[in-house]
Design a protein around this motif. Structure first.
Motif, PDB file in Angstrom:
ATOM      1  N   ALA A 188       0.822  -1.203   0.000  1.00 46.87           N
ATOM      2  CA  ALA A 188       0.000   0.000   0.000  1.00 46.87           C
ATOM      3  C   ALA A 188       0.862   1.261   0.000  1.00 46.87           C
ATOM      4  O   ALA A 188       0.578   2.232  -0.702  1.00 46.87           O
ATOM      5  N   SER A 189       1.925   1.234   0.802  1.00 44.83           N
ATOM      6  CA  SER A 189       2.854   2.374   0.826  1.00 44.83           C
ATOM      7  C   SER A 189       3.477   2.589  -0.545  1.00 44.83           C
ATOM      8  O   SER A 189       3.623   3.732  -1.015  1.00 44.83           O
ATOM      9  N   ALA A 190       3.833   1.491  -1.196  1.00 42.19           N
ATOM     10  CA  ALA A 190       4.456   1.582  -2.517  1.00 42.19           C
ATOM     11  C   ALA A 190       3.508   2.192  -3.537  1.00 42.19           C
ATOM     12  O   ALA A 190       3.927   2.949  -4.421  1.00 42.19           O
ATOM     13  N   ALA A 191       2.209   1.895  -3.434  1.00 39.18           N
ATOM     14  CA  ALA A 191       1.233   2.457  -4.360  1.00 39.18           C
ATOM     15  C   ALA A 191       1.203   3.979  -4.250  1.00 39.18           C
ATOM     16  O   ALA A 191       1.144   4.694  -5.263  1.00 39.18           O
ATOM     17  N   VAL A 192       1.263   4.480  -3.015  1.00 39.01           N
ATOM     18  CA  VAL A 192       1.289   5.931  -2.818  1.00 39.01           C
ATOM     19  C   VAL A 192       2.583   6.520  -3.368  1.00 39.01           C
ATOM     20  O   VAL A 192       2.578   7.557  -4.040  1.00 39.01           O
ATOM     21  N   ARG A 193       3.708   5.864  -3.112  1.00 36.83           N
ATOM     22  CA  ARG A 193       4.998   6.374  -3.606  1.00 36.83           C
ATOM     23  C   ARG A 193       5.026   6.438  -5.125  1.00 36.83           C
ATOM     24  O   ARG A 193       5.595   7.374  -5.703  1.00 36.83           O
ATOM     25  N   LEU A 194       4.446   5.438  -5.774  1.00 35.04           N
ATOM     26  CA  LEU A 194       4.396   5.460  -7.239  1.00 35.04           C
ATOM     27  C   LEU A 194       3.687   6.709  -7.745  1.00 35.04           C
ATOM     28  O   LEU A 194       4.150   7.369  -8.692  1.00 35.04           O
ATOM     29  N   ILE A 195       2.560   7.033  -7.119  1.00 33.52           N
ATOM     30  CA  ILE A 195       1.799   8.214  -7.532  1.00 33.52           C
ATOM     31  C   ILE A 195       2.599   9.486  -7.276  1.00 33.52           C
ATOM     32  O   ILE A 195       2.711  10.356  -8.143  1.00 33.52           O
ATOM     33  N   VAL A 196       3.168   9.597  -6.079  1.00 30.17           N
ATOM     34  CA  VAL A 196       3.938  10.802  -5.726  1.00 30.17           C
ATOM     35  C   VAL A 196       5.137  10.964  -6.652  1.00 30.17           C
ATOM     36  O   VAL A 196       5.401  12.063  -7.161  1.00 30.17           O
ATOM     37  N   ASP A 197       5.851   9.880  -6.885  1.00 31.90           N
ATOM     38  CA  ASP A 197       7.040   9.958  -7.740  1.00 31.90           C
ATOM     39  C   ASP A 197       6.682  10.290  -9.185  1.00 31.90           C
ATOM     40  O   ASP A 197       7.395  11.043  -9.864  1.00 31.90           O
ATOM     41  N   LYS A 198       5.579   9.736  -9.671  1.00 30.90           N
ATOM     42  CA  LYS A 198       5.184  10.037 -11.049  1.00 30.90           C
ATOM     43  C   LYS A 198       4.815  11.496 -11.210  1.00 30.90           C
ATOM     44  O   LYS A 198       5.220  12.151 -12.171  1.00 30.90           O
ATOM     45  N   THR A 199       4.035  12.033 -10.261  1.00 32.42           N
ATOM     46  CA  THR A 199       3.638  13.438 -10.352  1.00 32.42           C
ATOM     47  C   THR A 199       4.840  14.364 -10.168  1.00 32.42           C
ATOM     48  O   THR A 199       4.810  15.513 -10.604  1.00 32.42           O
ATOM     49  N   SER A 200       5.899  13.844  -9.539  1.00 34.86           N
ATOM     50  CA  SER A 200       7.120  14.639  -9.364  1.00 34.86           C
ATOM     51  C   SER A 200       8.054  14.520 -10.555  1.00 34.86           C
ATOM     52  O   SER A 200       9.125  15.149 -10.570  1.00 34.86           O
ATOM     53  N   GLY A 201       7.696  13.708 -11.535  1.00 36.09           N
ATOM     54  CA  GLY A 201       8.511  13.558 -12.731  1.00 36.09           C
ATOM     55  C   GLY A 201       9.656  12.583 -12.588  1.00 36.09           C
ATOM     56  O   GLY A 201      10.550  12.552 -13.442  1.00 36.09           O
ATOM     57  N   LYS A 202       9.659  11.767 -11.542  1.00 40.88           N
ATOM     58  CA  LYS A 202      10.737  10.812 -11.343  1.00 40.88           C
ATOM     59  C   LYS A 202      10.547   9.585 -12.231  1.00 40.88           C
ATOM     60  O   LYS A 202       9.433   9.246 -12.612  1.00 40.88           O
ATOM     61  N   THR A 203      11.648   8.915 -12.534  1.00 45.22           N
ATOM     62  CA  THR A 203      11.584   7.656 -13.266  1.00 45.22           C
ATOM     63  C   THR A 203      11.117   6.565 -12.311  1.00 45.22           C
ATOM     64  O   THR A 203      11.683   6.395 -11.232  1.00 45.22           O
ATOM     65  N   ILE A 204      10.088   5.839 -12.704  1.00 45.74           N
ATOM     66  CA  ILE A 204       9.511   4.835 -11.815  1.00 45.74           C
ATOM     67  C   ILE A 204       9.350   3.507 -12.534  1.00 45.74           C
ATOM     68  O   ILE A 204       9.389   3.434 -13.757  1.00 45.74           O
ATOM     69  N   GLN A 205       9.192   2.471 -11.739  1.00 42.26           N
ATOM     70  CA  GLN A 205       8.838   1.148 -12.236  1.00 42.26           C
ATOM     71  C   GLN A 205       7.330   1.016 -12.106  1.00 42.26           C
ATOM     72  O   GLN A 205       6.789   0.958 -11.003  1.00 42.26           O
ATOM     73  N   ASN A 206       6.625   0.989 -13.229  1.00 44.83           N
ATOM     74  CA  ASN A 206       5.167   1.056 -13.198  1.00 44.83           C
ATOM     75  C   ASN A 206       4.510  -0.104 -12.458  1.00 44.83           C
ATOM     76  O   ASN A 206       3.493   0.078 -11.799  1.00 44.83           O
ATOM     77  N   HIS A 207       5.096  -1.289 -12.592  1.00 44.79           N
ATOM     78  CA  HIS A 207       4.462  -2.482 -12.024  1.00 44.79           C
ATOM     79  C   HIS A 207       5.408  -3.105 -11.002  1.00 44.79           C
ATOM     80  O   HIS A 207       6.533  -3.487 -11.342  1.00 44.79           O
ATOM     81  N   MET A 208       4.950  -3.219  -9.745  1.00 43.86           N
ATOM     82  CA  MET A 208       5.784  -3.751  -8.678  1.00 43.86           C
ATOM     83  C   MET A 208       5.193  -5.048  -8.144  1.00 43.86           C
ATOM     84  O   MET A 208       3.996  -5.115  -7.859  1.00 43.86           O
TER      85      MET A 208
END
Length: 341
Positions: free
Chosen positions: A301-321
C-alpha cells in the motif's frame, strides 16, 4: 479570422454548440452526477473536440490521496489503509476513502466524486478502469495505482501486487512436506488474477511431487469469512473423502474454515491442517495461531502511494511492482499421521 476563433473557447461556446445551458455544461465539466449519460457524452465530446480543458490546481496544491475500496468491513482493508496513511503522512498528504461498488469494480458514481475532490492521485482496490474512466482521470491529470489488479495490468498503468503464484506454491509445498497428499483449496473469485495465480501455484506444487490434481478438492470462494465457511463445509462433509489439509486463499476464508471444522467437531491441526494467505494481524491470535503465506499488505500500500507521488514529481519509476511472499509457520498445521487415520 473572426473574434470568436481568436479568443479562447469558453463554456458559453460549448453550450451554444450543444444546445445545453452553461449550467449543464459546467456540471459535466465538474463531474456532477445529475446529468444523463447521453447528455454527458455529447458535451464531453464537444469539450474534447474544442480542446477545452478545465483549469486544474497544480500538483503542488493537491494534498489528497484518495483510496477507493469495495467495502471497508474487514481487517484486510484496514491493513492496506494503514500503509497508505503512513506513506501519505511522509509526503504531507491527507487520505480520503471511498467505499463503492464490488470487488472487481466500483459503481458508476465513484469517479464523479474523485474529479470534484481533485486528489493528487487515487489508489484503486479493484480491477482496472474502463476506458471512459481512464479518459476522465487523464483529462484531470489525476494519476492512479491499482492494488492487486484483477486482470493483467497495462504496462502504462501503475500497479502493485504480491507474487501470488509463488505464494500458492509454497503454501502447498508446506502441506506436502508435512505428509499431506489430499489437500483441498478454497480459491478467491476466479475472475481475479491473484486467485488464478494462487491456484496455479497449488497445481504446480502437486505436479512436482507427482500427485494427481483433483478438481473435486477445489472450491471457489470470495475471500470472505462466510465464503470460507460454506466452501469448507462443502469440502469436509464427506468423512470418507474429506481432505486432511486445506489451503485457504485468504486469512479471512481460513477463519471460516476454522468455524466449519468446529461445526464438524474436527480439531485443528490434529484432524485438519489449515494454511491461509495474507498474514493479517489477527491470524497470529486465532486458536490455534494460523500458519499463513505473508504478502506485505502495508508495504504494498505504501508503494502504491509512492508510485503516484514519484510520477507526479517527474521521477523515473517502475510502473508495475511485485512483492515477494513467504511462509509464516504457526500452529494450525502439523505432520499427517497416517496410522491415526
Amino acid at each position: 479570422m473572426t473574434a470568436q476563433t481568436e479568443r479562447p473557447i469558453q463554456l458559453q461556446d460549448i453550450a451554444k454548440q450543444t444546445g445545453y445551458s452553461i449550467a449543464t455544461v459546467s456540471k459535466v465539466l465538474n463531474g456532477k452526477s445529475d446529468v444523463s449519460d447521453k447528455t454527458r457524452s455529447l458535451i464531453e465530446h464537444a469539450l474534447q473536440r474544442n480542446g477545452y480543458a478545465k483549469r486544474m490546481p497544480t500538483t503542488k496544491n493537491r494534498k489528497l490521496i484518495e483510496v477507493v475500496f469495495q467495502n471497508f468491513e474487514n481487517i484486510w482493508s484496514l491493513e492496506i489503509l494503514r500503509g497508505i496513511i503512513a506513506e501519505a503522512r511522509e509526503h504531507g498528504l491527507s487520505v480520503v476513502t471511498t467505499e463503492s461498488g464490488d470487488r472487481t469494480h466500483p459503481d458508476a458514481t465513484w469517479i464523479n466524486g474523485v474529479i470534484q475532490r481533485q486528489p493528487l492521485g487515487v489508489v484503486l482496490i479493484f480491477s482496472d478502469l474502463t476506458q471512459t474512466e481512464r479518459d476522465k482521470l487523464q483529462s484531470c491529470h489525476i494519476d492512479y495505482a491499482t492494488f492487486d489488479p484483477a486482470g493483467d495490468p497495462s504496462p502504462n498503468n501503475l500497479s502493485v501486487q504480491a507474487d501470488n503464484w509463488t505464494g500458492g506454491l509454497i503454501a502447498t509445498r508446506h502441506l506436502l512436506d508435512l505428509g499431506h497428499t489430499n489437500i483441498g483449496i478454497i480459491t478467491g473469485p476466479m475472475t481475479m488474477m491473484c486467485a488464478k495465480a494462487r491456484l496455479d501455484g497449488y497445481k504446480a506444487a502437486l505436479e512436482e511431487r507427482h500427485i494427481e490434481f483433483r478438481s473435486s478438492n477445489v472450491r471457489e470462494g470470495d475471500f470472505r469469512t462466510e465464503g470460507g465457511y460454506q466452501q469448507a463445509l462443502n469440502l469436509l462433509h464427506n468423512e470418507q473423502t474429506r481432505p486432511t489439509a486445506i489451503f485457504a486463499s485468504s486469512d479471512l476464508m481460513a477463519m471460516g474454515v476454522y468455524e466449519a471444522a468446529r461445526t464438524l467437531r474436527l480439531r485443528i491441526p490434529e484432524d485438519l491442517s489449515v494454511i491461509g494467505f495474507d498474514d493479517v494481524q489477527t491470524s497470529a491470535f486465532m486458536g490455534p495461531s494460523l500458519t499463513t503465506v505473508r504478502q506485505p499488505l502495508q508495504e504494498m500500500a505504501s508503494a502504491a502511494v509512492r508510485l503516484i507521488v514519484d510520477k507526479t514529481s517527474g521521477k523515473t519509476i517502475q510502473n508495475h511492482m511485485v512483492f515477494p511472499t513467504n511462509i509464516v509457520q504457526r500452529n494450525s498445521t502439523m505432520r499427517y499421521d497416517r496410522t491415526g487415520k
